[in-house]
Design an enzyme around this catalytic site. Structure first.
Site, PDB file in Angstrom:
ATOM      1  N   LYS A 196      -7.341   4.878 -24.037  1.00 63.64           N
ATOM      2  CA  LYS A 196      -6.577   3.724 -24.504  1.00 63.64           C
ATOM      3  C   LYS A 196      -7.527   2.840 -25.316  1.00 63.64           C
ATOM      4  O   LYS A 196      -8.519   2.340 -24.791  1.00 63.64           O
ATOM      5  CB  LYS A 196      -6.012   2.954 -23.322  1.00 63.64           C
ATOM      6  CG  LYS A 196      -5.300   1.669 -23.742  1.00 63.64           C
ATOM      7  CD  LYS A 196      -4.614   1.011 -22.565  1.00 63.64           C
ATOM      8  CE  LYS A 196      -4.003  -0.309 -22.979  1.00 63.64           C
ATOM      9  NZ  LYS A 196      -3.358  -0.978 -21.845  1.00 63.64           N
ATOM     10  N   LYS A 250      -3.493   6.557 -26.543  1.00 64.06           N
ATOM     11  CA  LYS A 250      -2.735   5.361 -26.940  1.00 64.06           C
ATOM     12  C   LYS A 250      -3.603   4.489 -27.830  1.00 64.06           C
ATOM     13  O   LYS A 250      -4.752   4.255 -27.464  1.00 64.06           O
ATOM     14  CB  LYS A 250      -2.346   4.612 -25.673  1.00 64.06           C
ATOM     15  CG  LYS A 250      -1.685   3.288 -25.929  1.00 64.06           C
ATOM     16  CD  LYS A 250      -1.421   2.569 -24.630  1.00 64.06           C
ATOM     17  CE  LYS A 250      -0.936   1.172 -24.990  1.00 64.06           C
ATOM     18  NZ  LYS A 250      -0.901   0.316 -23.842  1.00 64.06           N
TER      19      LYS A 250
END
Ligand code: PBG
Length: 326
Positions: A196, A250
């Site tokens: 992320k 992400k």
């Protein structure tokens, strides 16, 4: 004679193209992120995410039932509590908003929708960081793991099938796995937000969850630095060694190279999160008449699958499911 014409033969008709398509997007690829807010009577629109709302408990039930009817296999829940504190204690309150919503949804849809719960405390802390602050205002890794453990148990008690830790603390997957196992939740799976990035594409999400990071701060001290792709593989390997069942990259579109590399390296289910800023850009350009929003949306989702993702967390889930149903 004219060998250069060979590649066009299979593009002539829509049916030929369908026959030879290498990548397919289906309703089973979609996970719908949902926001549920404590203490409101009507759903509240999120201005920077057109079409997305903060749900009431009751509108959430209705929407998830509609998603089930469309065949969407999973939702992921984010909560907006009525009150926030330094530790984010509403994240593990059994009567906290996500926990009551999970019980509502289990009652509403049974096992027909996989219930995922985002596991982090940024929506619940008054300073907006994803963990407990130490005396210097930076996030204390190990103190944070303890609160993540409490949140994991609360979510699993409330019926979550999947806990999805998104705080990027070191050791979070091992800590959560241990807490789940010790509390009798050996069947609760972990979808780790492994790679992320500290992205500028999360802005509309922070509007959706009413989060402002204290003092104009950022998450660069715990989320990944955008220049690094090899480091994403380290994150993924670490999370798998700690017991993650599924991993995530992400954001999605700006990190398709990372998705492709991770796909090459691991065989567990790989998720990608088409994040709020990615959605908002499409909506904004479409509202201006500058692009065909629905067509671009489907092209984006297809690209994420082509890069190697197995499923996609996306605010487009409902519309894409409707479009795919024809
Ligand atoms: C943290 C979390 C964030 C998102 C998902 N989980 C925000 C952040 O890290 O600041 C962003 C999702 C999006 O932008 O759509 N709980």
């Amino acid at each position: 004679m004219f060998p250069e014409r060979r590649l066009r033969r299979l593009r002539r008709t829509a049916t030929l193209r369908r026959l030879v398509a290498e990548t397919r997007l289906g309703v089973d690829d979609l996970v719908a992120p949902m926001f549920v807010r404590q203490g409101i009577d009507e759903p509240q629109p999120v201005v920077s995410l057109p079409g997305v709302v903060q749900h009431t408990r009751s509108s959430l039930r209705t929407e998830v039932a509609a998603l089930r009817d469309l065949g969407v296999p999973a939702v992921i829940l984010f909560g907006i509590p009525a009150s926030k504190d330094p530790e984010g204690s509403e994240a593990w309150n059994p009567d906290g908003i996500v926990q009551v919503a999970l019980r509502d949804l289990r009652d509403e849809v049974g096992d027909d929708v996989v219930l995922m719960a985002d596991l982090c405390v940024d929506e619940y802390t008054d300073h907006g960081h994803c963990g407990i602050l130490d005396g210097n205002g930076s996030v204390d890794n190990d103190a944070t793991l303890e609160v993540y453990q409490r949140a994991a148990v609360a979510q699993a008690d409330a019926g979550a099938n999947v806990c999805a830790p998104s705080g990027m603390m070191d050791g979070q997957v091992a800590a959560i796995r241990a807490a789940l196992d010790e509390s009798g939740h050996g069947d609760t799976a972990i979808l780790a937000y492994s790679a992320k990035y500290a992205s500028s594409l999360y802005g509309p999400f922070r509007d959706a969850v009413d989060v402002q990071i204290v003092g104009g701060g950022d998450r660069k001290g715990y989320q990944q630095d955008p220049p690094n792709a090899r480091e994403a593989l380290e994150e993924i390997r670490t999370d798998l060694a700690e017991g993650a069942d599924m991993v995530m990259v992400k954001p999605a579109l700006a990190y398709l190279d990372v998705i492709a590399r991770v796909r090459h390296e691991v065989d567990v289910p790989l998720a990608a999160y088409h994040v709020s800023g990615e959605y908002a850009m499409v909506e904004a350009a479409a509202a201006n008449g500058w692009i065909d929003g629905d067509a671009v949306a489907m092209e984006h989702l297809l690209a994420i699958k082509r890069a190697g993702a197995d499923f996609i967390l996306t605010y487009l889930a409902r519309r894409a499911a409707e479009a795919l149903a024809g």
